[in-house]
Design an enzyme around this catalytic site. Structure first.
Site, PDB file in Angstrom:
ATOM      1  CB  CYS A   1       2.676  18.204 -18.812  1.00  0.00           C
ATOM      2  SG  CYS A   1       2.933  16.827 -19.937  1.00  0.00           S
TER       3      CYS A   1
ATOM      4  CG  HIS B   1      -2.682   2.609  -2.163  1.00  0.00           C
ATOM      5  ND1 HIS B   1      -2.611   2.429  -0.801  1.00  0.00           N
ATOM      6  CD2 HIS B   1      -3.778   1.919  -2.571  1.00  0.00           C
ATOM      7  CE1 HIS B   1      -3.615   1.668  -0.398  1.00  0.00           C
ATOM      8  NE2 HIS B   1      -4.341   1.346  -1.456  1.00  0.00           N
TER       9      HIS B   1
ATOM     10  CD  GLN C   1      -2.494  -1.122   2.739  1.00  0.00           C
ATOM     11  OE1 GLN C   1      -3.481  -0.420   2.952  1.00  0.00           O
ATOM     12  NE2 GLN C   1      -1.955  -1.878   3.675  1.00  0.00           N
TER      13      GLN C   1
ATOM     14  CB  VAL D   1       3.027   6.047  -2.333  1.00  0.00           C
ATOM     15  CG1 VAL D   1       1.609   5.545  -2.611  1.00  0.00           C
ATOM     16  CG2 VAL D   1       3.030   6.990  -1.133  1.00  0.00           C
TER      17      VAL D   1
ATOM     18  CB  CYS E   1       0.119  15.161 -17.748  1.00  0.00           C
ATOM     19  SG  CYS E   1      -0.539  16.647 -18.535  1.00  0.00           S
TER      20      CYS E   1
ATOM     21  CG  ASN F   1       0.546  -4.052  13.433  1.00  0.00           C
ATOM     22  OD1 ASN F   1       0.852  -3.305  14.370  1.00  0.00           O
ATOM     23  ND2 ASN F   1      -0.131  -3.617  12.377  1.00  0.00           N
ATOM     24  N   PRO F   2       3.106  -4.459  15.865  1.00  0.00           N
ATOM     25  CG  PRO F   2       4.296  -2.473  16.223  1.00  0.00           C
ATOM     26  CD  PRO F   2       3.718  -3.324  15.167  1.00  0.00           C
TER      27      PRO F   2
ATOM     28  CB  THR G   1      -1.361  -2.729   6.796  1.00  0.00           C
ATOM     29  OG1 THR G   1      -2.435  -1.876   6.370  1.00  0.00           O
ATOM     30  CG2 THR G   1      -1.861  -4.161   6.876  1.00  0.00           C
ATOM     31  CB  SER G   2      -3.960   0.511  10.589  1.00  0.00           C
ATOM     32  OG  SER G   2      -4.300   1.207   9.389  1.00  0.00           O
TER      33      SER G   2
HETATM   34  C1  BV8 Z   1     -11.688   2.846  -3.557  1.00  0.00           C
HETATM   35  C2  BV8 Z   1      -1.987   6.787  -1.409  1.00  0.00           C
HETATM   36  C3  BV8 Z   1     -13.477   2.470  -5.024  1.00  0.00           C
HETATM   37  C4  BV8 Z   1      -2.042   8.242  -1.173  1.00  0.00           C
HETATM   38  C5  BV8 Z   1      -3.642   5.774   0.051  1.00  0.00           C
HETATM   39  C6  BV8 Z   1     -16.140   6.867   1.478  1.00  0.00           C
HETATM   40  C7  BV8 Z   1     -15.906   7.530   0.287  1.00  0.00           C
HETATM   41  C8  BV8 Z   1     -14.971   7.073  -0.645  1.00  0.00           C
HETATM   42  C9  BV8 Z   1     -14.248   5.916  -0.365  1.00  0.00           C
HETATM   43  C10 BV8 Z   1     -14.503   5.283   0.833  1.00  0.00           C
HETATM   44  C11 BV8 Z   1     -15.417   5.720   1.753  1.00  0.00           C
HETATM   45  N1  BV8 Z   1     -15.409   4.874   2.819  1.00  0.00           N
HETATM   46  C12 BV8 Z   1     -14.512   3.901   2.610  1.00  0.00           C
HETATM   47  C13 BV8 Z   1     -13.975   4.122   1.404  1.00  0.00           C
HETATM   48  C14 BV8 Z   1     -12.980   3.328   0.790  1.00  0.00           C
HETATM   49  C15 BV8 Z   1     -11.634   4.021   1.042  1.00  0.00           C
HETATM   50  C16 BV8 Z   1     -11.134   3.607   2.400  1.00  0.00           C
HETATM   51  O1  BV8 Z   1     -10.685   2.493   2.545  1.00  0.00           O
HETATM   52  N2  BV8 Z   1     -11.246   4.496   3.403  1.00  0.00           N
HETATM   53  C17 BV8 Z   1     -10.813   4.111   4.741  1.00  0.00           C
HETATM   54  C18 BV8 Z   1     -10.066   5.267   5.381  1.00  0.00           C
HETATM   55  C19 BV8 Z   1     -12.032   3.684   5.519  1.00  0.00           C
HETATM   56  N3  BV8 Z   1     -10.777   3.497   0.002  1.00  0.00           N
HETATM   57  C20 BV8 Z   1     -10.628   4.171  -1.135  1.00  0.00           C
HETATM   58  O2  BV8 Z   1     -11.098   5.283  -1.356  1.00  0.00           O
HETATM   59  C21 BV8 Z   1      -9.819   3.427  -2.166  1.00  0.00           C
HETATM   60  N4  BV8 Z   1     -10.515   3.450  -3.421  1.00  0.00           N
HETATM   61  O3  BV8 Z   1     -12.271   2.307  -2.648  1.00  0.00           O
HETATM   62  O4  BV8 Z   1     -12.172   2.909  -4.842  1.00  0.00           O
HETATM   63  C22 BV8 Z   1     -14.327   3.659  -4.729  1.00  0.00           C
HETATM   64  C23 BV8 Z   1     -14.341   4.694  -5.634  1.00  0.00           C
HETATM   65  C24 BV8 Z   1     -15.170   5.790  -5.389  1.00  0.00           C
HETATM   66  C25 BV8 Z   1     -15.963   5.853  -4.224  1.00  0.00           C
HETATM   67  C26 BV8 Z   1     -15.903   4.801  -3.291  1.00  0.00           C
HETATM   68  C27 BV8 Z   1     -15.087   3.703  -3.537  1.00  0.00           C
HETATM   69  C28 BV8 Z   1      -8.473   4.102  -2.363  1.00  0.00           C
HETATM   70  C29 BV8 Z   1      -7.653   3.893  -1.102  1.00  0.00           C
HETATM   71  C30 BV8 Z   1      -6.239   4.352  -1.385  1.00  0.00           C
HETATM   72  C31 BV8 Z   1      -5.996   5.628  -0.607  1.00  0.00           C
HETATM   73  N5  BV8 Z   1      -4.575   6.009  -0.798  1.00  0.00           N
HETATM   74  N6  BV8 Z   1      -2.375   6.110  -0.171  1.00  0.00           N
HETATM   75  C32 BV8 Z   1      -0.928   8.672  -0.261  1.00  0.00           C
HETATM   76  O5  BV8 Z   1      -0.243   7.823   0.333  1.00  0.00           O
HETATM   77  O6  BV8 Z   1      -0.733   9.889  -0.168  1.00  0.00           O
HETATM   78  S1  BV8 Z   1      -4.028   4.954   1.479  1.00  0.00           S
HETATM   79  C33 BV8 Z   1      -2.863   5.257   2.674  1.00  0.00           C
HETATM   80  O7  BV8 Z   1      -3.306   4.525   3.828  1.00  0.00           O
HETATM   81  C34 BV8 Z   1      -1.477   4.697   2.389  1.00  0.00           C
HETATM   82  O8  BV8 Z   1      -1.362   4.016   1.162  1.00  0.00           O
HETATM   83  C35 BV8 Z   1      -1.291   3.713   3.540  1.00  0.00           C
HETATM   84  O9  BV8 Z   1      -0.456   2.693   3.218  1.00  0.00           O
HETATM   85  C36 BV8 Z   1      -2.686   3.277   3.682  1.00  0.00           C
HETATM   86  C37 BV8 Z   1      -3.074   2.390   4.793  1.00  0.00           C
HETATM   87  O10 BV8 Z   1      -2.445   2.820   5.928  1.00  0.00           O
HETATM   88  P1  BV8 Z   1      -1.355   1.800   6.526  1.00  0.00           P
HETATM   89  O11 BV8 Z   1      -0.363   1.480   5.462  1.00  0.00           O
HETATM   90  O12 BV8 Z   1      -2.050   0.663   7.164  1.00  0.00           O
HETATM   91  O13 BV8 Z   1      -0.638   2.709   7.558  1.00  0.00           O
HETATM   92  P2  BV8 Z   1      -1.180   3.099   9.015  1.00  0.00           P
HETATM   93  O14 BV8 Z   1      -0.360   4.238   9.497  1.00  0.00           O
HETATM   94  O15 BV8 Z   1      -2.677   3.212   8.987  1.00  0.00           O
HETATM   95  O16 BV8 Z   1      -0.844   1.813   9.912  1.00  0.00           O
HETATM   96  C38 BV8 Z   1       0.516   1.503  10.196  1.00  0.00           C
HETATM   97  C39 BV8 Z   1       0.496   0.162  10.888  1.00  0.00           C
HETATM   98  O17 BV8 Z   1       1.844  -0.241  11.086  1.00  0.00           O
HETATM   99  C40 BV8 Z   1      -0.164   0.211  12.257  1.00  0.00           C
HETATM  100  O18 BV8 Z   1      -1.002  -0.917  12.388  1.00  0.00           O
HETATM  101  C41 BV8 Z   1       1.022   0.118  13.226  1.00  0.00           C
HETATM  102  O19 BV8 Z   1       0.674  -0.607  14.394  1.00  0.00           O
HETATM  103  C42 BV8 Z   1       2.010  -0.663  12.427  1.00  0.00           C
HETATM  104  N7  BV8 Z   1       3.416  -0.412  12.739  1.00  0.00           N
HETATM  105  C43 BV8 Z   1       3.974   0.703  13.263  1.00  0.00           C
HETATM  106  N8  BV8 Z   1       5.325   0.509  13.385  1.00  0.00           N
HETATM  107  C44 BV8 Z   1       5.589  -0.731  12.904  1.00  0.00           C
HETATM  108  C45 BV8 Z   1       4.386  -1.323  12.489  1.00  0.00           C
HETATM  109  N9  BV8 Z   1       4.308  -2.553  11.965  1.00  0.00           N
HETATM  110  C46 BV8 Z   1       5.478  -3.242  11.855  1.00  0.00           C
HETATM  111  N10 BV8 Z   1       6.675  -2.742  12.221  1.00  0.00           N
HETATM  112  C47 BV8 Z   1       6.774  -1.508  12.750  1.00  0.00           C
HETATM  113  N11 BV8 Z   1       7.975  -1.027  13.132  1.00  0.00           N
HETATM  114 ZN    ZN Z   2       0.670  16.610 -20.476  1.00  0.00          ZN
END
Ligand code: BV8
Ligand code: ZN
Length: 247
Positions: free
Chosen positions: A142, A110, A84, A86, A118, A211-212, A186-187
Site C-alpha cells: 500500500c 465482481h 460478471q 473483471v 489494502c 451463447n453458442p 455466461t455459463s
Molecule cells: C456469494 C471474480 C454470499 C474473481 C468471480 C459454497 C461456498 C461458498 C459459496 C458458494 C458455495 N456454493 C455456491 C456458492 C456461491 C458461489 C458460487 O456461485 N459458486 C459456483 C461456482 C457454484 N458464489 C459466491 O461465492 C459469490 N458470493 O455467494 O456470497 C456467500 C458468502 C459466503 C458463503 C456463501 C455465500 C461470489 C461469486 C463471485 C466469484 N468471483 N470472479 C476472478 O474473476 O478472478 S466469478 C467468475 O466466474 C468470473 O467473474 C466469471 O465471470 C464468473 C462466471 O463465469 P462466466 O462469466 O459465466 O464464464 P464461464 O467461462 O463459466 O462461461 C463462459 C460462457 O460463455 C459459456 O457459457 C460459453 O458457452 C460462452 N461463450 C464462449 N464463447 C462465447 C460465449 N458466449 C458468447 N460469445 C462467445 N464468443
Molecule cells: Zn493501506
C-alpha cells in the site's frame, strides 16, 4: 433493458473464459486461487495468477459486442449493463464511445482486475503496474497516507465472499424493473449473478440468451440465440436502434 454479461462476451477479444476450452480454470481450480483462503495461504501464487491475467487482458481490445452495447447505451439511456467480468472491457468500450454517464449504467458485479484493495487500511485504487510475484517480499504494498505499506489484494469478489451490498441492491433493482434481460456469454453457474435473469423473468420480463452452448438459463429464456457475442450482439442492437452501428 438489463444486459448481464459473462466471460463469453470477452472471448472474442482473446480473454480466456473460465470454464471453456483452454479456460482459466483448466490450469487452476477456482478454490485453489479465487478465494480469500488461497490468498491467505499463498498470496504469491494468487498474485502470480492475477498478474498473468492482467498481462493478457491489458493486451486485449473491446470487441464488436462490447462496442455495440456501449453505442446502445449512448443512444438509449434505458440500457443497463451488469457484468460478471473483471476485465474492464465494457468500461473501455464506453470510454471509447465517449459516454461519461457509463458509471451509472455499468455495474462490475465482481470488481476489477485493475483495482487493488489494502488489507490494512482498506484503501482502493486503480493499479496497472506489472506484478512482481517472484517472492512474497516483492508483492504490491500500500502507498496509502502515512506510509501504510499494508499488503494489497486484487479488488475482485472471490468465491465465498459477498458482493458489495449496494451493487447487489442496484443490480436486483435493475433486474426487477427490466422489460427484458439480455444474457450474453455466461455459463450461469455463479450466484448471485445468474439469478438476475430469473428475477426479470419472474417480474414478467423477457430473457434473451446469446451463447453458442445451452446453459441452465436456456430453459427459462424467451429466446436463445446460438452463436458468438461479437457476431450476434451488434445485429441485436442495430435491430433496436438502426442508427447505432458499432465501429
Ligand atoms: C456469494 C471474480 C454470499 C474473481 C468471480 C459454497 C461456498 C461458498 C459459496 C458458494 C458455495 N456454493 C455456491 C456458492 C456461491 C458461489 C458460487 O456461485 N459458486 C459456483 C461456482 C457454484 N458464489 C459466491 O461465492 C459469490 N458470493 O455467494 O456470497 C456467500 C458468502 C459466503 C458463503 C456463501 C455465500 C461470489 C461469486 C463471485 C466469484 N468471483 N470472479 C476472478 O474473476 O478472478 S466469478 C467468475 O466466474 C468470473 O467473474 C466469471 O465471470 C464468473 C462466471 O463465469 P462466466 O462469466 O459465466 O464464464 P464461464 O467461462 O463459466 O462461461 C463462459 C460462457 O460463455 C459459456 O457459457 C460459453 O458457452 C460462452 N461463450 C464462449 N464463447 C462465447 C460465449 N458466449 C458468447 N460469445 C462467445 N464468443
Ligand atoms: Zn493501506
Amino acid at each position: 433493458m438489463l444486459v448481464l454479461t459473462g466471460a463469453g462476451i470477452s472471448a472474442d477479444s482473446g480473454v480466456p473464459t473460465f470454464r471453456g476450452e483452454g479456460g482459466l480454470w483448466r490450469r487452476h481450480r477456482p478454490e485453489e486461487l479465487a478465494t480469500p483462503e488461497a490468498f491467505e495461504r499463498d498470496p504469491r501464487l494468487v498474485w502470480e495468477w492475477y498478474g498473468w491475467r492482467r498481462r493478457i487482458v491489458a493486451a486485449c481490445e473491446p470487441n464488436a459486442a462490447h462496442r455495440a452495447l456501449a453505442a446502445w447505451q449512448a443512444a438509449d439511456a434505458g440500457v443497463r449493463i451488469a457484468t460478471q467480468n473483471v476485465d474492464g472491457l465494457h468500461g473501455r468500450a464506453a470510454a471509447e464511445s465517449g459516454i461519461a454517464a457509463v458509471a451509472a449504467m455499468l455495474l462490475e458485479l465482481h470488481g476489477s482486475l485493475f483495482r487493488i484493495r489494502c488489507l490494512s487500511c482498506g484503501r482502493r485504487a486503480e493499479h496497472r503496474d506489472p506484478i512482481d510475484a517472484g517472492s512474497v517480499s516483492g508483492l504490491p504494498r500500500c502507498a496509502g497516507t502515512g506510509g501504510c505499506r499494508g499488503p494489497l489484494r486484487p479488488d475482485v469478489v472471490w468465491f465465498g465472499e459477498s458482493l458489495d451490498p449496494e451493487v447487489i441492491e442496484t443490480a436486483f433493482g435493475w433486474a426487477g424493473a427490466a422489460d427484458a434481460c439480455l444474457v450474453v456469454g455466461t455459463s450461469a453457474v455463479v450466484q448471485p449473478a445468474a439469478r438476475l435473469a430469473e428475477v426479470t423473468r419472474e417480474a414478467g420480463g423477457a430473457v434473451i440468451e446469446v451463447n453458442p452452448d445451452r446453459t441452465p438459463l436456456t430453459p427459462l429464456a424467451t429466446v436463445s440465440l446460438r452463436g458468438g457475442a461479437a457476431a450476434i450482439v451488434p445485429r441485436l442492437v442495430a435491430s433496436d436502434q438502426p442508427s447505432v452501428t458499432s465501429r
